[in-house]
Motif scaffolding. Structure first.
Motif, PDB file in Angstrom:
ATOM      1  N   ARG A 113      59.960 -39.207  83.190  1.00 59.51           N
ATOM      2  CA  ARG A 113      60.817 -40.015  82.326  1.00 59.51           C
ATOM      3  C   ARG A 113      60.873 -39.378  80.948  1.00 59.51           C
ATOM      4  O   ARG A 113      59.843 -39.066  80.357  1.00 59.51           O
ATOM      5  CB  ARG A 113      60.297 -41.455  82.238  1.00 59.51           C
ATOM      6  N   LEU A 114      62.079 -39.197  80.452  1.00 58.46           N
ATOM      7  CA  LEU A 114      62.303 -38.544  79.159  1.00 58.46           C
ATOM      8  C   LEU A 114      63.198 -39.409  78.304  1.00 58.46           C
ATOM      9  O   LEU A 114      64.296 -39.800  78.740  1.00 58.46           O
ATOM     10  CB  LEU A 114      62.968 -37.176  79.374  1.00 58.46           C
ATOM     11  N   GLY A 115      62.755 -39.718  77.107  1.00 56.05           N
ATOM     12  CA  GLY A 115      63.608 -40.506  76.233  1.00 56.05           C
ATOM     13  C   GLY A 115      62.882 -41.012  75.008  1.00 56.05           C
ATOM     14  O   GLY A 115      61.722 -40.653  74.753  1.00 56.05           O
ATOM     15  N   PRO A 116      63.536 -41.886  74.257  1.00 54.60           N
ATOM     16  CA  PRO A 116      62.907 -42.450  73.064  1.00 54.60           C
ATOM     17  C   PRO A 116      61.810 -43.434  73.448  1.00 54.60           C
ATOM     18  O   PRO A 116      61.845 -44.056  74.526  1.00 54.60           O
ATOM     19  CB  PRO A 116      64.074 -43.158  72.367  1.00 54.60           C
ATOM     20  N   ALA A 117      60.855 -43.586  72.570  1.00 59.41           N
ATOM     21  CA  ALA A 117      59.738 -44.486  72.841  1.00 59.41           C
ATOM     22  C   ALA A 117      60.194 -45.923  72.994  1.00 59.41           C
ATOM     23  O   ALA A 117      59.500 -46.738  73.619  1.00 59.41           O
ATOM     24  CB  ALA A 117      58.720 -44.377  71.710  1.00 59.41           C
ATOM     25  N   SER A 118      61.364 -46.248  72.447  1.00 59.30           N
ATOM     26  CA  SER A 118      61.854 -47.623  72.501  1.00 59.30           C
ATOM     27  C   SER A 118      62.477 -47.991  73.841  1.00 59.30           C
ATOM     28  O   SER A 118      62.732 -49.175  74.090  1.00 59.30           O
ATOM     29  CB  SER A 118      62.884 -47.833  71.385  1.00 59.30           C
ATOM     30  N   ARG A 119      62.724 -47.012  74.694  1.00 63.28           N
ATOM     31  CA  ARG A 119      63.346 -47.333  75.980  1.00 63.28           C
ATOM     32  C   ARG A 119      62.339 -48.031  76.888  1.00 63.28           C
ATOM     33  O   ARG A 119      61.198 -47.585  77.015  1.00 63.28           O
ATOM     34  CB  ARG A 119      63.860 -46.059  76.649  1.00 63.28           C
ATOM     35  N   GLY A 120      62.766 -49.104  77.533  1.00 67.93           N
ATOM     36  CA  GLY A 120      61.842 -49.968  78.265  1.00 67.93           C
ATOM     37  C   GLY A 120      60.991 -49.261  79.288  1.00 67.93           C
ATOM     38  O   GLY A 120      59.754 -49.410  79.307  1.00 67.93           O
ATOM     39  N   ASP A 121      61.607 -48.462  80.175  1.00 65.99           N
ATOM     40  CA  ASP A 121      60.827 -47.811  81.230  1.00 65.99           C
ATOM     41  C   ASP A 121      59.880 -46.767  80.657  1.00 65.99           C
ATOM     42  O   ASP A 121      58.782 -46.547  81.185  1.00 65.99           O
ATOM     43  CB  ASP A 121      61.754 -47.185  82.273  1.00 65.99           C
ATOM     44  N   VAL A 122      60.296 -46.132  79.569  1.00 68.15           N
ATOM     45  CA  VAL A 122      59.436 -45.145  78.910  1.00 68.15           C
ATOM     46  C   VAL A 122      58.215 -45.843  78.318  1.00 68.15           C
ATOM     47  O   VAL A 122      57.070 -45.414  78.512  1.00 68.15           O
ATOM     48  CB  VAL A 122      60.215 -44.375  77.825  1.00 68.15           C
ATOM     49  N   ALA A 123      58.455 -46.923  77.602  1.00 74.31           N
ATOM     50  CA  ALA A 123      57.351 -47.648  76.975  1.00 74.31           C
ATOM     51  C   ALA A 123      56.358 -48.156  78.016  1.00 74.31           C
ATOM     52  O   ALA A 123      55.137 -48.066  77.824  1.00 74.31           O
ATOM     53  CB  ALA A 123      57.901 -48.806  76.145  1.00 74.31           C
ATOM     54  N   ARG A 124      56.855 -48.692  79.129  1.00 75.29           N
ATOM     55  CA  ARG A 124      55.951 -49.198  80.172  1.00 75.29           C
ATOM     56  C   ARG A 124      55.120 -48.072  80.786  1.00 75.29           C
ATOM     57  O   ARG A 124      53.924 -48.222  81.041  1.00 75.29           O
ATOM     58  CB  ARG A 124      56.758 -49.920  81.252  1.00 75.29           C
ATOM     59  N   SER A 125      55.751 -46.920  81.008  1.00 73.04           N
ATOM     60  CA  SER A 125      55.047 -45.808  81.657  1.00 73.04           C
ATOM     61  C   SER A 125      53.998 -45.172  80.761  1.00 73.04           C
ATOM     62  O   SER A 125      53.082 -44.508  81.246  1.00 73.04           O
ATOM     63  CB  SER A 125      56.061 -44.750  82.110  1.00 73.04           C
ATOM     64  N   LEU A 126      54.134 -45.356  79.457  1.00 72.63           N
ATOM     65  CA  LEU A 126      53.134 -44.796  78.544  1.00 72.63           C
ATOM     66  C   LEU A 126      51.782 -45.464  78.711  1.00 72.63           C
ATOM     67  O   LEU A 126      50.748 -44.880  78.356  1.00 72.63           O
ATOM     68  CB  LEU A 126      53.604 -44.936  77.092  1.00 72.63           C
ATOM     69  N   ALA A 127      51.775 -46.694  79.215  1.00 66.56           N
ATOM     70  CA  ALA A 127      50.526 -47.409  79.515  1.00 66.56           C
ATOM     71  C   ALA A 127      49.565 -47.402  78.333  1.00 66.56           C
ATOM     72  O   ALA A 127      48.366 -47.151  78.482  1.00 66.56           O
ATOM     73  CB  ALA A 127      49.860 -46.819  80.756  1.00 66.56           C
ATOM     74  N   GLY A 128      50.102 -47.642  77.156  1.00 62.34           N
ATOM     75  CA  GLY A 128      49.258 -47.734  75.971  1.00 62.34           C
ATOM     76  C   GLY A 128      49.086 -46.451  75.195  1.00 62.34           C
ATOM     77  O   GLY A 128      48.483 -46.465  74.111  1.00 62.34           O
ATOM     78  N   THR A 129      49.575 -45.328  75.695  1.00 64.62           N
ATOM     79  CA  THR A 129      49.513 -44.079  74.928  1.00 64.62           C
ATOM     80  C   THR A 129      50.422 -44.205  73.712  1.00 64.62           C
ATOM     81  O   THR A 129      51.605 -44.522  73.840  1.00 64.62           O
ATOM     82  CB  THR A 129      49.957 -42.885  75.790  1.00 64.62           C
ATOM     83  N   THR A 130      49.891 -43.954  72.546  1.00 65.02           N
ATOM     84  CA  THR A 130      50.601 -44.233  71.294  1.00 65.02           C
ATOM     85  C   THR A 130      51.610 -43.152  70.956  1.00 65.02           C
ATOM     86  O   THR A 130      51.300 -41.960  71.012  1.00 65.02           O
ATOM     87  CB  THR A 130      49.596 -44.356  70.135  1.00 65.02           C
ATOM     88  N   VAL A 131      52.815 -43.580  70.594  1.00 67.74           N
ATOM     89  CA  VAL A 131      53.814 -42.670  70.055  1.00 67.74           C
ATOM     90  C   VAL A 131      53.731 -42.754  68.528  1.00 67.74           C
ATOM     91  O   VAL A 131      54.013 -43.810  67.957  1.00 67.74           O
ATOM     92  CB  VAL A 131      55.235 -43.041  70.519  1.00 67.74           C
ATOM     93  N   PRO A 132      53.308 -41.692  67.854  1.00 70.22           N
ATOM     94  CA  PRO A 132      53.188 -41.759  66.395  1.00 70.22           C
ATOM     95  C   PRO A 132      54.525 -42.077  65.730  1.00 70.22           C
ATOM     96  O   PRO A 132      55.562 -41.531  66.115  1.00 70.22           O
ATOM     97  CB  PRO A 132      52.713 -40.352  66.010  1.00 70.22           C
ATOM     98  N   GLU A 133      54.502 -42.948  64.770  1.00 71.96           N
ATOM     99  CA  GLU A 133      55.716 -43.281  64.026  1.00 71.96           C
ATOM    100  C   GLU A 133      55.887 -42.275  62.893  1.00 71.96           C
ATOM    101  O   GLU A 133      55.860 -42.606  61.714  1.00 71.96           O
ATOM    102  CB  GLU A 133      55.645 -44.714  63.506  1.00 71.96           C
ATOM    103  N   ARG A 134      56.053 -41.032  63.298  1.00 69.27           N
ATOM    104  CA  ARG A 134      56.192 -39.913  62.369  1.00 69.27           C
ATOM    105  C   ARG A 134      57.349 -39.046  62.848  1.00 69.27           C
ATOM    106  O   ARG A 134      57.580 -38.908  64.060  1.00 69.27           O
ATOM    107  CB  ARG A 134      54.908 -39.069  62.341  1.00 69.27           C
ATOM    108  N   ALA A 135      58.070 -38.450  61.921  1.00 70.60           N
ATOM    109  CA  ALA A 135      59.137 -37.527  62.299  1.00 70.60           C
ATOM    110  C   ALA A 135      58.570 -36.441  63.203  1.00 70.60           C
ATOM    111  O   ALA A 135      57.486 -35.899  62.941  1.00 70.60           O
ATOM    112  CB  ALA A 135      59.764 -36.912  61.055  1.00 70.60           C
ATOM    113  N   ASP A 136      59.285 -36.127  64.272  1.00 72.93           N
ATOM    114  CA  ASP A 136      58.922 -35.095  65.244  1.00 72.93           C
ATOM    115  C   ASP A 136      57.739 -35.480  66.115  1.00 72.93           C
ATOM    116  O   ASP A 136      57.255 -34.667  66.903  1.00 72.93           O
ATOM    117  CB  ASP A 136      58.621 -33.747  64.569  1.00 72.93           C
ATOM    118  N   GLY A 137      57.265 -36.712  66.007  1.00 70.30           N
ATOM    119  CA  GLY A 137      56.128 -37.129  66.807  1.00 70.30           C
ATOM    120  C   GLY A 137      56.518 -37.445  68.243  1.00 70.30           C
ATOM    121  O   GLY A 137      57.683 -37.700  68.558  1.00 70.30           O
ATOM    122  N   TYR A 138      55.525 -37.438  69.112  1.00 63.24           N
ATOM    123  CA  TYR A 138      55.792 -37.715  70.520  1.00 63.24           C
ATOM    124  C   TYR A 138      54.511 -38.169  71.207  1.00 63.24           C
ATOM    125  O   TYR A 138      53.395 -37.994  70.693  1.00 63.24           O
ATOM    126  CB  TYR A 138      56.335 -36.473  71.239  1.00 63.24           C
TER     127      TYR A 138
END
Length: 659
Positions: A113-138
């Motif tokens: 799954r590839l996309g922004p952290a805000s996309r529902g399926d992406v957020a669920r699949s992260l299972a708590g892995t944090t997306v830094p709220e920083r430019a260029d973060g992932y």
């Protein structure tokens, strides 16, 4: 780049692969490998080093068919590169589907799954892995444990998605007949906003093809900045008021596009200081017209370097009438007026433009002067100021120095780092292949970024630029020596023999000069340690052991050029380094022959020893006759330096012992 007192001046192709049609017959999924789990499981090396990377569980397997879940918010360049990497690592079919069209078969296949952290399926699949709220973060998470498994690549922005893919491509591992992806969770972001290079040297500029290759390389190493500022481009400096010819403008447009594809900010620099009349409206109009032409090509980042100019003279009488007698304070007032006007009436009025960058005339010290005081007081706070360190080529850059520079210019500075540039007198005949080093961890708290000023040789420059990109991404986690090896592995395409050969060759090109008599990195430290150990053993009456210990390394020097030329190493590097490789082979053969002479001497065959000394000296003369021709540097046709001060000294000392 700028210089002060010498006669010369210092200063992965994005894939276009698309998904297979869903009509392609489906191959059977490969079975999952045995889990590799726990803290003891060794993880692949990812460069630049992520801020956080931990084991998440078992590795995922690359099944023959892979599902990529992407939509309109998925970065196009990231998606193309992702498909390319999957196909190069075992996927025979890659289906790109939208989040609402995931096939039932995905349960048995590797799903990415590839996309922004805000996309529902992406957020669920992260299972708590944090997306830094920083430019260029992932964030990146790989979960195995079943047939295939899942991967999620989430970006804080589009560039973050692209960088997530750049990290993922380093997680593929061969396991028998299959490819696995290391089971990790990564939370990552750059420590510095600006990271990359400035093509700011004197001498032959890079070719268009070389620049295109550099943009791909910068994407690979997560560098986001390239500043176009070659001193010997006449339209950059001497003829700055003139438009680029149509063919050159077309090349620049293509370069802007390639940079954008790799999430690199193409920054156009124009350097008018040697001839501009600051108070002439026509000159200011021409400057803005030059910037507008590049804006129309897609450029959104601009720089006006005012380095390497004489600020004790005006270029027109009108400036004398407007600002008074020339000097530090009046020069700074005139420059501030020009830069503020460009920032406020061009940059601020052009959508998407980033803050203007500038290089001050006083760019390389920590002395508070009328010039710096005036810039500090009058220059628009939005303008980025570049600084080279405590000198044109600083032996180190510390947190204390950077903070002092920020105080002097009234803002965090942007470092123009004059390494590995080799266009000044003390670099004559040198490739600079030492690691990126002597920059203090913690600099990210005091500066906005670093751009390395590379050599006229673009491919050879990748060794240092690889390190500069890694340092500016994560300065607190940077290891200069480990990253040096990673840079060589990158050039060698992962080939172990070629990597070792590059490390041997790089040691012989390790010296990094300053403008003074003392280099800031020593020549051939590995060879120097070995020769010191040799003489200690020789003088300690273990002469046979001394020869046995040194001879394999001498052989490695002699063999390194051939290994480097065998095909694994990037061809551009081989071309850049050709004269140095020619000389290294001869110097290496001379060293092997001299160790044979020493062996004969300690065995009592003095006649044979003297004969071999003569053969070694003949090889040394042939090595000294090699020339860098045609030269790309302003130092012209010269002898390529190879291990000088170490290898030649050892050979001379050895000959003296035998004579």
């Amino acid at each position: 780049m700028p210089r002060r007192h010498l006669s010369t001046r210092a200063c992965l192709l994005v894939a276009t692969a698309t998904a297979f049609s869903c009509l392609t017959p489906v191959a059977a999924a490969r079975p999952a490998p045995e889990p590799t789990d726990g803290p003891e499981a060794r993880l692949p090396t990812v460069s630049p080093a992520p801020q956080s990377m931990r084991r998440s569980g078992p590795d995922a397997v690359v099944t023959r068919r892979v599902i990529v879940v992407a939509d309109g918010e998925s970065d196009t360049a990231a998606r193309k590169r992702l498909v390319r990497e999957l196909r190069e690592h075992g996927a025979e079919r890659v289906d790109v589907v939208s989040p609402d069209a995931v096939p039932r078969a995905a349960a048995k296949l590797l799903t990415v799954r590839l996309g922004p952290a805000s996309r529902g399926d992406v957020a669920r699949s992260l299972a708590g892995t944090t997306v830094p709220e920083r430019a260029d973060g992932y964030a990146l998470r790989v979960d195995g444990g079943r047939a295939g498994g899942s991967v999620v690549l989430a970006g804080a922005d589009a560039t973050g998605q692209f960088y997530a893919v750049q990290s993922l491509r380093q997680l593929f591992q061969r396991s028998g007949g299959t490819w696995n992806i290391a089971g990790v969770r990564v939370s990552d972001f750059p420590s510095m906003p600006l990271r990359g290079t400035i093509e700011g040297f004197y001498g032959t500029p890079w070719t268009h093809a070389e620049r295109l290759d550099q943009m791909d390389f910068y994407g690979d190493v997560k560098a986001n900045t390239y500043i176009y500022a070659p001193k010997d481009d006449p339209y950059h400096r001497d003829r700055w008021r003139e438009s680029y010819p149509q063919d050159k403008e077309a090349e620049l447009g293509e370069l802007v596009g390639r940079a954008t594809d790799n999430h690199v900010r193409f920054t156009f620099a124009v350097s008018p200081g040697a001839s501009i009349c600051y108070s002439d409206p026509d000159h200011v109009k021409d400057l803005k017209a030059k910037l507008q032409a590049l804006y129309d090509l897609g450029t959104r980042s601009f720089s006006i370097p005012l380095d390497d100019i004489n600020y004790t003279n005006w270029n027109c009488d009108q400036d004398r009438a407007t600002y008074g007698e020339p000097g530090r304070e009046t020069a700074a007032r005139a420059q501030s007026d020009l830069l503020n006007d460009v920032q406020r009436t061009f940059i601020a009025t052009h959508e998407g433009s980033r803050p203007l960058q500038m290089v001050p005339t006083e760019y390389g010290d920590l002395t508070d002067t009328a010039y710096k005081q005036t810039l500090r007081a009058q220059l628009d706070a939005e303008v980025e100021v570049m600084w080279t360190g405590t000198d044109v080529v600083p032996p180190e850059i510390t947190n204390e120095q950077a903070e002092a520079a920020s105080q002097l210019f009234g803002r965090k500075v942007f470092v123009w780092d004059n390494y590995p540039v080799n266009d000044f007198g003390n670099t004559g005949g040198r490739l600079l292949l030492a690691p990126y080093d002597k920059r203090e961890a913690g600099l990210s708290d005091h500066i906005t970024g670093i751009v390395a000023n590379p050599m006229n040789q673009p491919y050879a420059s990748k060794v240092a630029v690889f390190g500069a990109a890694a340092f500016s991404w994560n300065d607190s986690g940077y290891d200069a020596r480990a990253t040096w090896r990673q840079a060589m592995e990158h050039l060698a395409g992962g080939d172990p023999r070629a990597t070792e050969a590059l490390l041997v060759f790089g040691d012989l090109e390790h010296l990094a000069p300053t403008f003074g008599d003392t280099p800031w990195q020593p020549q051939a430290p590995a060879l120097a340690r070995r020769t010191a150990a040799f003489w200690q053993a020789w003088d300690g009456d273990d002469r046979a052991g001394a020869v046995r210990a040194l001879r394999p390394y001498a052989r490695a020097i002699a063999d390194a050029p051939r290994t480097i030329r065998d095909g694994a190493v990037e061809s551009g590097f081989v071309t850049d380094a050709a004269p140095w490789l020619d000389a290294t082979e001869l110097w290496g053969q001379a060293a092997v022959t001299m160790t044979d002479a020493l062996d004969a001497w300690q065995s009592g065959d003095q006649d044979r020893a003297r004969q071999l000394v003569g053969e070694s000296e003949a090889l040394q003369e042939r090595a000294r006759a090699v020339r860098v021709d045609p030269p790309r540097n302003s130092w012209g046709e010269v002898q390529p330096k190879v291990g000088d001060g170490v290898l030649d000294v050892f050979l001379s000392q050895a000959a003296d012992r035998i004579s």
